[in-house]
Motif scaffolding. Structure first.
Motif, PDB file in Angstrom:
ATOM      1  N   UNK A   1     -23.628 -34.240  42.259  1.00  0.00           N
ATOM      2  CA  UNK A   1     -23.034 -35.037  41.023  1.00  0.00           C
ATOM      3  C   UNK A   1     -24.312 -35.215  40.204  1.00  0.00           C
ATOM      4  N   UNK A   2     -25.345 -35.743  40.788  1.00  0.00           N
ATOM      5  CA  UNK A   2     -26.806 -36.073  39.839  1.00  0.00           C
ATOM      6  C   UNK A   2     -27.067 -34.881  39.318  1.00  0.00           C
ATOM      7  N   UNK A   3     -27.166 -33.569  40.102  1.00  0.00           N
ATOM      8  CA  UNK A   3     -27.741 -32.485  39.339  1.00  0.00           C
ATOM      9  C   UNK A   3     -27.014 -31.895  37.985  1.00  0.00           C
ATOM     10  N   UNK A   4     -25.621 -32.056  38.466  1.00  0.00           N
ATOM     11  CA  UNK A   4     -24.761 -31.593  37.186  1.00  0.00           C
ATOM     12  C   UNK A   4     -25.152 -32.575  36.038  1.00  0.00           C
ATOM     13  N   UNK A   5     -25.079 -33.634  36.398  1.00  0.00           N
ATOM     14  CA  UNK A   5     -25.115 -34.683  35.001  1.00  0.00           C
ATOM     15  C   UNK A   5     -26.563 -34.790  34.519  1.00  0.00           C
ATOM     16  N   UNK A   6     -27.775 -34.313  35.295  1.00  0.00           N
ATOM     17  CA  UNK A   6     -29.136 -34.311  34.724  1.00  0.00           C
ATOM     18  C   UNK A   6     -29.100 -32.973  33.974  1.00  0.00           C
ATOM     19  N   UNK A   7     -28.471 -31.772  34.339  1.00  0.00           N
ATOM     20  CA  UNK A   7     -28.238 -30.450  33.476  1.00  0.00           C
ATOM     21  C   UNK A   7     -27.534 -30.882  32.076  1.00  0.00           C
ATOM     22  N   UNK A   8     -26.563 -31.590  32.198  1.00  0.00           N
ATOM     23  CA  UNK A   8     -25.485 -31.825  31.005  1.00  0.00           C
ATOM     24  C   UNK A   8     -26.573 -32.580  30.031  1.00  0.00           C
ATOM     25  N   UNK A   9     -27.277 -33.573  30.649  1.00  0.00           N
ATOM     26  CA  UNK A   9     -28.146 -34.417  29.741  1.00  0.00           C
ATOM     27  C   UNK A   9     -29.137 -33.513  29.086  1.00  0.00           C
ATOM     28  N   UNK A  10     -29.581 -32.713  29.846  1.00  0.00           N
ATOM     29  CA  UNK A  10     -30.757 -31.779  29.192  1.00  0.00           C
ATOM     30  C   UNK A  10     -30.398 -30.935  28.060  1.00  0.00           C
ATOM     31  N   UNK A  11     -29.047 -30.468  28.486  1.00  0.00           N
ATOM     32  CA  UNK A  11     -28.257 -29.741  27.351  1.00  0.00           C
ATOM     33  C   UNK A  11     -27.708 -30.357  26.237  1.00  0.00           C
ATOM     34  N   UNK A  12     -27.418 -31.722  26.264  1.00  0.00           N
ATOM     35  CA  UNK A  12     -27.034 -32.558  25.231  1.00  0.00           C
ATOM     36  C   UNK A  12     -27.661 -33.792  24.970  1.00  0.00           C
ATOM     37  N   UNK A  13     -28.854 -33.530  24.413  1.00  0.00           N
ATOM     38  CA  UNK A  13     -30.021 -34.461  24.199  1.00  0.00           C
ATOM     39  C   UNK A  13     -29.445 -35.557  23.206  1.00  0.00           C
ATOM     40  N   UNK A  14     -29.620 -36.799  23.262  1.00  0.00           N
ATOM     41  CA  UNK A  14     -29.358 -37.627  22.074  1.00  0.00           C
ATOM     42  C   UNK A  14     -27.922 -38.275  22.075  1.00  0.00           C
TER      43      UNK A  14
ATOM     44  N   UNK B   1     -21.020 -36.890  19.274  1.00  0.00           N
ATOM     45  CA  UNK B   1     -22.357 -37.363  19.769  1.00  0.00           C
ATOM     46  C   UNK B   1     -22.081 -38.255  21.049  1.00  0.00           C
ATOM     47  N   UNK B   2     -20.974 -37.930  21.559  1.00  0.00           N
ATOM     48  CA  UNK B   2     -20.609 -38.578  22.802  1.00  0.00           C
ATOM     49  C   UNK B   2     -20.327 -37.639  24.159  1.00  0.00           C
ATOM     50  N   UNK B   3     -21.354 -37.862  25.317  1.00  0.00           N
ATOM     51  CA  UNK B   3     -21.109 -36.854  26.609  1.00  0.00           C
ATOM     52  C   UNK B   3     -20.034 -37.482  27.284  1.00  0.00           C
ATOM     53  N   UNK B   4     -18.876 -37.132  27.656  1.00  0.00           N
ATOM     54  CA  UNK B   4     -18.014 -37.852  28.482  1.00  0.00           C
ATOM     55  C   UNK B   4     -17.881 -37.092  29.926  1.00  0.00           C
ATOM     56  N   UNK B   5     -18.245 -38.043  30.795  1.00  0.00           N
ATOM     57  CA  UNK B   5     -18.362 -37.703  32.403  1.00  0.00           C
ATOM     58  C   UNK B   5     -17.149 -38.312  33.075  1.00  0.00           C
TER      59      UNK B   5
END
Length: 391
Positions: A26-39, A8-12
């Motif tokens: 970097x912001x776009x890549x992170x936002x996409x990752x957040x959308x794909x890994x909600x919670x 349950x951890x997203x490591x950047x």
């Protein structure tokens, strides 16, 4: 930048720099990752980040707002940490600095305890290296307890840095060319009677200090938990007798160090200073004196060489230190009261020693079997004369 998911951890992980030039990507890549890994909780691994600008900081801030979850920045270099600190980001995110790496090869060993080993780095600093995995929480907890003890008036060394030593971590303390009370006794820098008198004064200061319930763990509860481990070595009558005595101990908010042997007391100038604070607790001083009895008496009972191998002292000197501790600590008691207190201390010591034997490899071999048998005998004998544990 590398983004991975661990449970349950997203490591950047970010390398190099995060600034105006590359922040939008970097912001776009992170936002996409957040959308794909909600919670998921978000962890920024910044071990290889060398610089971050205000544009980069805004990326982290947006990450926090968008995720709505806990966000941590780990392994932060000192330079990058300074940027976080100056801009106030240490108040917004949980930020952990990367530990500087040191070697303890060839350093003088001051003492070895259950959790680790204390080395002298130089004339003014020492480092306590913790053994085992995931020791950062233990280090942080010890620092927090040391701060509470210090604010309560107990002379306490507080670490100012966390370092990495091989695969382990350690705390660094500044002690201004201090020696331990143990070293002073070994070297004969001060008459033993005067040294032990100062040591007992420190003991009494600790035991006169009151905290709030819950500030530190309860030693009564700790010993009751010991019973689950050592119960197999006791008869039902012995178990019930010990449990009844422990259960009857009044819940106290008196500070107990838990491992206050002379190796854990530094002499700073002419003032004593406590180290090794992870064993701090609350309870009756019988638990403290019992721990000291284990150190200075129990180990050597079936192993006469222990005094020299552990303390670097003769049996006679170790026994004299214990005799003086008892004499000075119970100086205001009648002889009858003193003997009753000593019996209670010995019973608390026997319980602690049996627990230590059971949870370590000290129980192995002929010596371990002999120690367990003799400790059981002591418990049986002491239950015949001890009617309460408080001293």
């Amino acid at each position: 930048m590398n983004i991975t998911r661990d449970g349950e951890k997203l490591i950047i992980a970010i390398e190099g720099s995060l600034e105006t030039r590359n922040a939008p990507e970097a912001e776009k890549e992170i936002m996409d990752a957040l959308a794909a890994n909600k919670g998921c909780d978000v962890i920024f691994d910044l071990e290889k980040l060398e610089y971050i600008s205000s544009a980069g900081l805004r990326v982290l801030l947006k990450t926090r707002k968008t995720s709505g979850k806990e966000v941590k920045a780990l392994n932060v270099s000192r330079d990058v940490y300074d940027i976080f600190d100056i801009t106030g980001f240490t108040q917004i995110l949980e930020v952990e600095r990367a530990a500087r790496e040191i070697s303890v090869d060839g350093l003088e060993v001051i003492g070895t305890g259950f959790y680790g080993t204390v080395y002298r780095l130089d004339r003014e600093t020492i480092v306590k290296v913790y053994s085992g995995e995931d020791t950062i929480p233990i280090i942080e907890n010890e620092k927090e307890m040391a701060q509470k003890a210090f604010l309560a008036g107990i002379p306490t060394a507080i670490s100012y840095d966390i370092v990495k030593v091989g695969e382990n971590y350690g705390s660094v303390f500044e002690l201004l060319d201090a020696k331990t009370f143990h070293e002073i006794a070994q070297d004969g820098d001060e008459p033993l009677e005067e040294l032990v008198k100062r040591y007992v004064d420190l003991l009494k200061l600790v035991h006169s200090t009151k905290m709030n319930k819950g500030d530190f763990p309860s030693y009564k509860d700790r010993f009751l938990e010991y019973m689950d481990v050592i119960g197999k070595h006791l008869s039902k009558e012995e178990y019930d007798g010990v449990y009844k005595l422990l259960d009857a101990v009044e819940d106290q908010t008196t500070v107990v160090h838990g491992d206050i042997q002379m190796k854990n007391v530094m002499n700073c100038g002419d003032e004593p200073m406590l180290i090794d604070m992870e064993t701090l607790g609350l309870g009756n001083p019988v638990f403290e004196l019992g721990a000291l009895y284990v150190s200075y008496q129990s180990f050597e009972e079936d192993d006469p060489d222990n005094a020299m191998s552990f303390f670097g002292m003769t049996n006679e000197m170790v026994n004299e230190i214990w005799r003086l501790i008892v004499e000075y600590y119970f100086a205001d008691r009648t002889e009858e009261e003193k003997q009753a207190c000593i019996a209670r201390v010995k019973l608390a010591a026997a319980l602690r020693f049996l627990y230590l034997l059971e949870i370590t490899d000290l129980k192995e071999g002929e010596l371990g079997e002999k120690r367990i048998a003799h400790t059981r005998e002591h418990i049986d004998e002491l239950l015949q004369v001890v009617d309460k544990l408080e001293i």
